[in-house]
Design an enzyme around this catalytic site. Sequence first.
Site, PDB file in Angstrom:
ATOM      1  N   ASN A   9       0.885  -1.178   0.000  1.00  0.00           N
ATOM      2  CA  ASN A   9       0.000   0.000   0.000  1.00  0.00           C
ATOM      3  C   ASN A   9       0.916   1.219   0.000  1.00  0.00           C
ATOM      4  O   ASN A   9       1.480   1.570   1.026  1.00  0.00           O
ATOM      5  CB  ASN A   9      -0.896  -0.029   1.245  1.00  0.00           C
ATOM      6  CG  ASN A   9      -1.732   1.232   1.388  1.00  0.00           C
ATOM      7  OD1 ASN A   9      -1.816   2.042   0.458  1.00  0.00           O
ATOM      8  ND2 ASN A   9      -2.344   1.404   2.556  1.00  0.00           N
ATOM      9  N   LYS A  11       0.143   4.235  -0.339  1.00  0.00           N
ATOM     10  CA  LYS A  11      -0.485   5.463   0.179  1.00  0.00           C
ATOM     11  C   LYS A  11      -0.183   6.604  -0.800  1.00  0.00           C
ATOM     12  O   LYS A  11      -0.148   6.371  -2.004  1.00  0.00           O
ATOM     13  CB  LYS A  11      -0.017   5.752   1.609  1.00  0.00           C
ATOM     14  CG  LYS A  11      -0.168   4.497   2.485  1.00  0.00           C
ATOM     15  CD  LYS A  11       0.023   4.732   3.944  1.00  0.00           C
ATOM     16  CE  LYS A  11      -0.161   3.406   4.691  1.00  0.00           C
ATOM     17  NZ  LYS A  11      -0.086   3.548   6.124  1.00  0.00           N
ATOM     18  N   HIS A  93      -9.516   1.557   4.682  1.00  0.00           N
ATOM     19  CA  HIS A  93      -8.261   1.789   5.400  1.00  0.00           C
ATOM     20  C   HIS A  93      -8.510   2.799   6.523  1.00  0.00           C
ATOM     21  O   HIS A  93      -9.277   3.751   6.358  1.00  0.00           O
ATOM     22  CB  HIS A  93      -7.184   2.296   4.440  1.00  0.00           C
ATOM     23  CG  HIS A  93      -5.825   2.278   5.069  1.00  0.00           C
ATOM     24  ND1 HIS A  93      -5.417   3.255   5.959  1.00  0.00           N
ATOM     25  CD2 HIS A  93      -4.811   1.382   4.979  1.00  0.00           C
ATOM     26  CE1 HIS A  93      -4.199   2.939   6.376  1.00  0.00           C
ATOM     27  NE2 HIS A  93      -3.809   1.828   5.809  1.00  0.00           N
ATOM     28  N   GLU A  95      -6.861   5.207   7.567  1.00  0.00           N
ATOM     29  CA  GLU A  95      -6.596   6.618   7.206  1.00  0.00           C
ATOM     30  C   GLU A  95      -7.794   7.215   6.478  1.00  0.00           C
ATOM     31  O   GLU A  95      -8.108   8.399   6.637  1.00  0.00           O
ATOM     32  CB  GLU A  95      -5.311   6.695   6.361  1.00  0.00           C
ATOM     33  CG  GLU A  95      -4.082   6.445   7.238  1.00  0.00           C
ATOM     34  CD  GLU A  95      -2.899   5.831   6.506  1.00  0.00           C
ATOM     35  OE1 GLU A  95      -2.857   5.857   5.270  1.00  0.00           O
ATOM     36  OE2 GLU A  95      -2.005   5.298   7.207  1.00  0.00           O
ATOM     37  N   GLU A 165      -5.826  -4.564  10.476  1.00  0.00           N
ATOM     38  CA  GLU A 165      -4.783  -3.565  10.684  1.00  0.00           C
ATOM     39  C   GLU A 165      -5.076  -2.792  11.971  1.00  0.00           C
ATOM     40  O   GLU A 165      -5.842  -1.825  11.950  1.00  0.00           O
ATOM     41  CB  GLU A 165      -4.744  -2.579   9.515  1.00  0.00           C
ATOM     42  CG  GLU A 165      -4.440  -3.209   8.190  1.00  0.00           C
ATOM     43  CD  GLU A 165      -3.777  -2.214   7.238  1.00  0.00           C
ATOM     44  OE1 GLU A 165      -2.673  -2.505   6.785  1.00  0.00           O
ATOM     45  OE2 GLU A 165      -4.352  -1.147   6.984  1.00  0.00           O
ATOM     46  N   GLY A 171       2.235   2.345  10.715  1.00  0.00           N
ATOM     47  CA  GLY A 171       3.235   3.394  10.555  1.00  0.00           C
ATOM     48  C   GLY A 171       3.911   3.803  11.853  1.00  0.00           C
ATOM     49  O   GLY A 171       4.597   4.822  11.903  1.00  0.00           O
ATOM     50  N   SER A 211       3.045  -2.012  10.449  1.00  0.00           N
ATOM     51  CA  SER A 211       4.484  -2.128  10.684  1.00  0.00           C
ATOM     52  C   SER A 211       5.021  -3.535  10.429  1.00  0.00           C
ATOM     53  O   SER A 211       5.980  -3.958  11.080  1.00  0.00           O
ATOM     54  CB  SER A 211       4.840  -1.653  12.104  1.00  0.00           C
ATOM     55  OG  SER A 211       4.480  -0.287  12.265  1.00  0.00           O
TER      56      SER A 211
HETATM   57  P1  PGA Z   1       2.644   0.305   7.627  1.00  0.00           P
HETATM   58  O1  PGA Z   1       1.205   0.564   6.944  1.00  0.00           O
HETATM   59  O2  PGA Z   1       3.124  -1.014   7.092  1.00  0.00           O
HETATM   60  O3  PGA Z   1       3.494   1.451   7.171  1.00  0.00           O
HETATM   61  O4  PGA Z   1       2.420   0.280   9.091  1.00  0.00           O
HETATM   62  C1  PGA Z   1       0.314  -0.485   6.739  1.00  0.00           C
HETATM   63  C2  PGA Z   1      -0.951   0.045   6.143  1.00  0.00           C
HETATM   64  O5  PGA Z   1      -1.363   1.161   6.506  1.00  0.00           O
HETATM   65  O6  PGA Z   1      -1.583  -0.599   5.296  1.00  0.00           O
END
Ligand code: PGA
Length: 248
Positions: A9, A11, A93, A95, A165, A171, A211
């Site tokens: 992903n 983003k 997601h 976000e 998630e 992140g 992460s």
């Molecule tokens: P990350 O993000 O691996 O940077 O924690 C995962 C995601 O948001 O899908």
Amino acid sequence: MRKNIVAGNWKMNKNLQEGVAFAKDLEAALAGKALKCDVIIGTPFIHLASVASSTKLGVAAQNCADKASGAYTGEVSADMVASTGAKYVILGHSERRTYYGETDAILKEKVLLALANGLSPIFCIGETKDEREKNVHFDVVKKQTVDALFELSAEDFSKIVIAYEPVWAIGTGLTATSAQAQEMHAYIRQTIADKYGKEVADNTSILYGGSANGGNAKELFACPDIDGGLIGGASLDVEKFIPVIEGF
Ligand code: PGA
């Protein structure tokens, strides 16, 4: 049987040239390797057609509109996503839920439109840190699943990929332990079994995200109910993404 999947992903990262170059580099680096999982990259909308036509990698959008077409300036429909050659769309997601106000009701519409246009949703669910500390994480994840997905027919549900998630792990460098992830994945699979039966549940791919990286993928993917990962930060460099893919 369910598929193992590692999905990146990106983003809001990489311009078009960087994205296409990355996809070609990744495909070249994977050529000749005996992969034990499907590899998907989740790109911004504008990359989809170029990446889908220049590589054989699976391609996912990171969103689609909750309306089929019409006067919705700036939106991109599921039909448009499918017309690029992308086969997947990441929906729900955290976000998007947090920054763009996407509710379970909106996500339900997006899921229906994605399916109607032949896309497989990679549907994200997960609790916040506060919700885990209050010990309501199972309830939160169940509600997100039920409210957006459980009116689907079993046939439609079988096209869904789930991504668990935990918001506190995205992140942050703070990965869920493999025990925490496995516990939740088993709970999600049981929730699906209660609604659609054991066969559908056993065939549903449930990915972990938050992460995940080359250092922890192997242990996570070894868990019986973890069928791969949705990878943010570690999907942005070919050298960091390959060890995740090789976690299987
Ligand atoms: P990350 O993000 O691996 O940077 O924690 C995962 C995601 O948001 O899908």
